[in-house]
Design a protein around this motif. Structure first.
Motif, mmCIF file in Angstrom:
data_model
loop_
_atom_site.group_PDB
_atom_site.id
_atom_site.type_symbol
_atom_site.label_atom_id
_atom_site.label_comp_id
_atom_site.label_asym_id
_atom_site.label_seq_id
_atom_site.Cartn_x
_atom_site.Cartn_y
_atom_site.Cartn_z
ATOM 1 N N HIS A 1 36.598 50.423 45.055
ATOM 2 C CA HIS A 1 36.262 49.001 45.493
ATOM 3 C C HIS A 1 35.295 47.727 44.533
ATOM 4 O O HIS A 1 35.001 48.905 43.474
ATOM 5 C CB HIS A 1 35.302 49.567 46.664
ATOM 6 N N ASN B 1 36.045 42.582 46.106
ATOM 7 C CA ASN B 1 35.930 42.201 46.922
ATOM 8 C C ASN B 1 35.717 40.868 47.385
ATOM 9 O O ASN B 1 36.178 39.560 46.242
ATOM 10 C CB ASN B 1 34.103 43.146 47.418
ATOM 11 N N TYR C 1 32.137 47.024 53.468
ATOM 12 C CA TYR C 1 32.377 47.860 53.389
ATOM 13 C C TYR C 1 31.482 49.365 54.247
ATOM 14 O O TYR C 1 31.387 50.161 53.849
ATOM 15 C CB TYR C 1 31.834 48.175 51.542
ATOM 16 N N THR D 1 39.965 57.645 46.964
ATOM 17 C CA THR D 1 38.703 56.524 47.619
ATOM 18 C C THR D 1 37.380 56.615 46.425
ATOM 19 O O THR D 1 37.548 57.376 46.479
ATOM 20 C CB THR D 1 38.724 56.031 48.442
ATOM 21 N N GLY E 1 33.808 54.431 45.029
ATOM 22 C CA GLY E 1 33.109 53.072 44.839
ATOM 23 C C GLY E 1 32.024 53.834 44.591
ATOM 24 O O GLY E 1 31.479 55.222 44.382
ATOM 25 N N GLY F 1 30.427 50.449 47.729
ATOM 26 C CA GLY F 1 31.407 50.959 47.868
ATOM 27 C C GLY F 1 32.047 52.499 48.266
ATOM 28 O O GLY F 1 32.750 53.204 48.668
#
Length: 259
Positions: free
Chosen positions: A51, A90, A99, A142, A144, A148
């Motif tokens: 992210h 983003n 988020y 995932t 971040g 994030g």
């Protein structure tokens, strides 16, 4: 800074322009970093969805410095860790909303479920169609930082059938804090791996919350050194340079046993 490894071929970056999200009714660019060995065969690669994607490698698009991702990926490739990285940009005016799993009293927000649906139902199928991805949840991460990182906690708990690997870097656990911790407490610990960290120079509140999350995960059965890695980076700040220095270790932990 993670040093580049001399002689290691570079990853190549492709940008998917203006990817439409029917869930959020908006568009964003998505950068895809393909490993050096990609063109040489038919191998499928683990995929890391990151992210704040515009901050990863390009100073012209970054709004707060970069992670120096090129150097990080060269370092990993020299150790035979070669993921496909999907850098999801983003939208500045919607970042906090997208988020955050739950609203915050001062900042509102709480639209993470629809952003998560964009990733799982729209973006991931497109990435899987265009690239040779390893589609198992145990090979999909995932990752971040800050907001994030908060989102990555949520995505891992809500959709472990998609993201069984999570890199939670300096998470902004203060945003909707009580409801977030209630979710952790009420959730079954997903199968897979999780990496969690914070810098010691990020403030007492950040360290308190991250240590609390660590304790909750351990109480629910996360085994440090096996399915769980926790790092407190001495002197680490809440910025891209600090996160970039820790990224190689995070990705190696998440991916090395998934080859």
């Amino acid at each position: 800074m993670t040093p580049a490894v001399l002689g290691t071929p570079a990853f190549t970056k492709q940008t998917l322009r203006a990817v439409w999200s029917p869930q959020r009714r908006n568009r964003r660019d998505v950068d895809v970093y393909v490993p050096p060995s990609y063109a040489a065969g038919r191998k499928r690669y683990p995929v890391v969805y990151m992210h704040d994607g515009q901050n990863l490698s390009d100073p012209e698009t970054a709004f707060a410095g970069t992670w120096q991702l090129d150097a990080v990926l060269r370092n990993l490739a020299s150790r035979d860790v070669e993921p496909i990285i999907v850098g999801v940009h983003n939208l500045p005016d919607e970042r906090l909303a997208e988020y955050s799993p739950f609203p915050d009293r001062k900042h509102s927000g709480g639209e993470a479920e629809r952003y998560l649906a964009f990733l799982t139902d729209t973006l991931k199928p497109r990435i899987d169609q265009l690239f040779r991805t390893a589609r198992s949840p145990l090979r999909t991460a995932t990752v971040g930082s800050s907001m994030g990182g908060l989102f990555s906690v949520y995505a891992w708990l809500r959709r472990p059938d998609v993201f069984a690997l999570a890199g939670i870097i300096s998470p902004s656990l203060w945003f909707g804090r009580d409801r977030l911790f209630d979710l952790v407490e009420s959730s079954r610990l997903p199968r897979g791996r999780v990496y969690l960290d914070a810098g010691t120079a990020e403030g007492a509140g950040t360290l308190r919350d991250v240590r609390m999350l660590r304790a909750m995960l351990v109480a629910k059965g996360a085994r440090e050194g096996e399915s769980f890695s926790y790092v407190e980076a001495r002197g680490g700040r809440h910025d891209e340079a600090s996160w970039g220095r820790r990224l190689a270790g995070a990705l190696e932990f998440l991916l090395s046993s998934q080859a």
